[in-house]
Write an enzyme that holds these catalytic residues in place. Structure first.
Site, PDB file in Angstrom:
ATOM      1  N   ARG A 171       0.843  -1.213   0.000  1.00 46.97           N
ATOM      2  CA  ARG A 171       0.000   0.000   0.000  1.00 46.97           C
ATOM      3  C   ARG A 171       0.866   1.245   0.000  1.00 46.97           C
ATOM      4  NH1 ARG A 171      -3.056  -0.612   5.238  1.00 46.97           N
ATOM      5  NH2 ARG A 171      -3.659   1.534   4.852  1.00 46.97           N
ATOM      6  N   SER A 186      -6.143  -2.837   9.046  1.00 46.06           N
ATOM      7  CA  SER A 186      -4.727  -3.062   9.311  1.00 46.06           C
ATOM      8  C   SER A 186      -4.444  -2.921  10.821  1.00 46.06           C
ATOM      9  CB  SER A 186      -3.912  -2.038   8.504  1.00 46.06           C
ATOM     10  OG  SER A 186      -2.626  -1.896   9.004  1.00 46.06           O
ATOM     11  N   LYS A 190      -3.802  -6.275  13.870  1.00 46.10           N
ATOM     12  CA  LYS A 190      -2.660  -6.429  14.789  1.00 46.10           C
ATOM     13  C   LYS A 190      -3.143  -6.471  16.240  1.00 46.10           C
ATOM     14  CE  LYS A 190      -0.424  -2.960  12.766  1.00 46.10           C
ATOM     15  NZ  LYS A 190      -0.432  -2.580  11.384  1.00 46.10           N
TER      16      LYS A 190
HETATM   17  N1  URA Z   1      -1.056   2.167  10.919  1.00 46.11           N
HETATM   18  C1  URA Z   1      -1.263   0.866  10.611  1.00 46.11           C
HETATM   19  O1  URA Z   1      -0.927  -0.020  11.389  1.00 46.11           O
HETATM   20  N2  URA Z   1      -1.852   0.561   9.448  1.00 46.11           N
HETATM   21  C2  URA Z   1      -2.262   1.492   8.565  1.00 46.11           C
HETATM   22  O2  URA Z   1      -2.802   1.159   7.547  1.00 46.11           O
HETATM   23  C3  URA Z   1      -2.035   2.859   8.882  1.00 46.11           C
HETATM   24  C4  URA Z   1      -1.429   3.152  10.084  1.00 46.11           C
END
Ligand code: URA
Length: 463
Positions: A171, A186, A190
Site C-alpha cells: 500500500r 490493518s 494487529k
Molecule cells: N497504521 C497501521 O498499522 N496501518 C495502517 O494502515 C495505517 C497506520
C-alpha cells in the site's frame, strides 16, 4: 478461485465473500499472488470501500495469517488486559506516560509499538534512545514480564499479522495507504492478533496525523469500533488533536526526558500550563483504560488515583522497573529539587550544537504545523525516510512557546539540538515555514490557547 475474478468483482462494486477474502490474504502472504494483482485489488478497495462483513472478514483473515497470542495466563488486579494504540503523530509520548501510570494502578499491559516512518515518530524508537533497552524480547518473555511487573513495551512482533505487514508495504508504494477501511482493518488485525481483551484507540487529527479532518478521524474511529464490536472485543476511540506537536519536546531522547519529567511531577507542576495538553490526553486515556480493565468504573476516582500514582512516584518507579526489566541502563543521581537519590535511564542524548530560533516580529503564535516539525526532525536525522535508515536519537526540538503564547521580536520560540550543520540547514527550511506568528487580538489568542485536545470519544453507543 481466481484472483482475476476477485479483482473484477471488487472493481464492479460487488461484495467479496469470506472465502474470497481469505484466498487473497493467505495467497499474498505465501507469495502465491503477485504484487501487480494485489495492487489492483487494493486500488479497487480504495476506490469502492468495503461492507461491514468484508471489513470483519479482512481483519480476521489478516489477524489469523500468523501467530495469535494468548494472554489468558496473565493474572493482574485488572480483570481485562487493555491495549492502547495511537494512529501516530509528532511529539506523541502518551503511551510512554500512560503505561507506567496504569500499570502502577494494577492494569496489565502487553504493548507492541511501532517504529517511526516519515514525519510521525514511533514509540519503539523513542525507547531505544535509552541505552540497552531491548524492544525485541521474545513474546513469551514479554508475557512473563507482564505477569511479573504488570507491563511490557516491545516493538511490533514480526510473527504477528504477517499478511498486514506485507500488504501495508505494498500500500505504501501504490498510493493506497489513505483508505479508512484499509487503515482500520490493518490496525485492528494487529490488535486482535495480540490477544487483548479490550482496545483503547487514540485517533489523532491534524496536520501531523494520518487523519487531517475531524470528520475523517470520526469515520476511522467508528470503523475500528465497529470491527471491535463484530470481533467481540470492546473498543473505544478517543479523537485527539495533533494540529501542533504534543508537549514541549520533539525528538527521541528529548521525549523520554519529557516523559520522565511528567512522571516526576508534584501537585503544583501537574497544574502548570506547561503540561496542559499532555495532561489532558494522558488523564483521559489512562482513566478510560483503568475503567475498561474492570478496576473502577468511576472516571473521577480514576483521575484522582492517576494523580496519586504520579505524586507518590509509584508511576515513575514502574517506569524504571520497566526500563530495567528490558535491559535499559540506569544510573543513580541526587536530585536536589526533590532532595533524594533517583534511578534515571541512561540516554543516548549527547549533541554537538544548540541553536535558538527567535521570533522575527511581535505578536502571538497562531500555529505550529506539526507535520513540518516532524519533517524537520527527519531532516535532522531523528526520523526515517526509509525503513533501513539509522536514527540519531539525540537530535530534536525544545519548544519555549506554544500556540496562543505572546511573543516579542527576538524571543526564543524553540531550541534545535543537532549534530550536523548541513542537516540543520535542511531542517531549518521546514521550521521556518512551520511557525506562524501574527498580531491577533488577545481574546483570539486565549481561545487558541485553551482549545481542547480531546475532540470526541467514540464507543459502541456512537455507532
Ligand atoms: N497504521 C497501521 O498499522 N496501518 C495502517 O494502515 C495505517 C497506520
Amino acid at each position: 478461485m481466481r484472483m482475476y475474478e476477485i479483482i473484477e468483482k471488487k472493481r464492479d462494486k460487488y461484495e467479496l465473500s469470506k472465502e474470497e477474502i481469505e484466498f487473497f490474504v493467505n495467497g499474498y502472504s505465501k507469495g502465491e499472488i503477485p504484487d501487480y494483482q494485489m495492487s489492483a485489488l487494493l486500488m479497487a478497495i480504495y476506490l469502492n470501500g468495503m461492507s461491514d462483513e468484508e471489513l470483519k472478514n479482512l481483519t480476521f483473515a489478516m489477524a489469523n495469517s500468523a501467530k495469535t497470542l494468548d494472554l489468558s495466563s496473565i493474572k493482574v488486579p485488572g480483570k481485562y488486559i487493555v491495549d492502547k494504540h495511537s494512529t501516530g503523530g509528532v511529539g506523541d509520548k502518551i503511551t510512554l506516560i500512560v503505561l507506567p501510570i496504569i500499570a502502577a494502578l494494577g492494569v496489565g499491559v502487553c504493548k507492541m509499538s511501532g517504529r517511526g516512518l516519515g514525519f510521525t515518530g514511533g514509540t519503539a524508537d523513542k525507547l531505544e534512545s535509552i541505552v540497552g533497552y531491548n524492544v525485541n524480547i521474545p513474546i513469551n518473555d514479554a508475557i512473563r514480564q507482564v505477569q511479573d511487573i504488570g507491563v511490557c513495551l516491545i516493538s511490533q512482533s514480526p510473527e504477528i499479522a504477517v499478511a498486514d505487514k506485507k500488504i501495508y508495504a505494498l500500500r505504501d508504494t501504490t498510493a493506497t495507504v489513505e483508505s479508512i477501511d484499509l487503515i482500520a482493518s490493518s490496525i485492528m488485525s494487529k490488535k486482535l492478533a495480540s490477544g487483548v481483551d479490550k482496545i483503547l484507540l487514540d485517533v489523532t487529527v491534524g496536520s501531523g496525523a494520518f487523519m487531517k479532518t475531524l470528520e475523517d478521524a470520526r469515520k476511522l474511529s467508528k470503523t475500528m469500533v465497529k470491527i471491535g464490536k463484530l470481533a467481540g472485543v470492546e473498543t473505544k476511540a478517543i479523537v485527539t488533536s495533533m494540529s501542533e506537536p504534543l508537549g514541549r519536546n520533539v525528538g527521541n531522547a528529548l521525549e523520554i526526558k519529557e516523559v520522565i519529567s511528567f512522571l516526576l511531577s508534584d501537585e503544583t507542576t501537574l497544574q502548570s500550563e506547561e503540561i496542559r495538553d499532555l495532561k489532558e490526553i494522558v488523564y483521559e486515556i489512562a482513566a478510560q483504560m483503568i475503567k475498561m480493565s474492570g478496576i473502577c468504573d468511576d472516571m473521577e476516582k480514576n483521575r484522582k488515583d492517576i494523580t496519586k500514582a504520579i505524586v507518590s512516584r509509584a508511576a515513575y518507579d514502574k517506569f524504571i522497573e520497566l526500563v530495567k526489566a528490558q535491559g535499559g541502563h540506569i544510573y543513580n543521581v541526587y536530585m536536589d529539587w526533590i532532595g533524594l537519590n533517583l534511578d534515571m535511564p541512561v540516554l543516548d542524548d549527547k549533541v554537538k550544537y544548540l541553536k535558538e530560533i527567535h521570533a522575527q516580529s511581535d505578536g502571538y503564535v497562531v500555529s505550529i504545523d506539526s507535520k513540518k516539525i516532524g519533517e524537520a526532525l527527519v531532516a535532522l536525522g531523528g526520523g526515517r525516510n526509509r525503513k533501513e535508515d539509522r536514527i540519531d536519537y539525540s537530535v530534536g526540538f525544545e519548544f519555549s512557546k506554544k500556540v496562543g503564547d505572546r511573543v516579542n521580536e527576538g524571543d526564543t520560540i524553540l531550541t534545535v539540538l543537532y549534530n550536523d550543520k548541513e542537516k540543520f540547514e535542511s531542517a531549518f527550511e521546514y521550521i521556518e515555514n512551520a511557525i506562524y506568528i501574527d498580531n491577533i487580538e488577545e481574546e483570539v489568542a486565549k481561545t487558541l490557547k485553551s482549545k481542547p485536545h480531546i475532540l470526541d470519544i467514540i464507543d459502541e453507543n456512537s455507532l
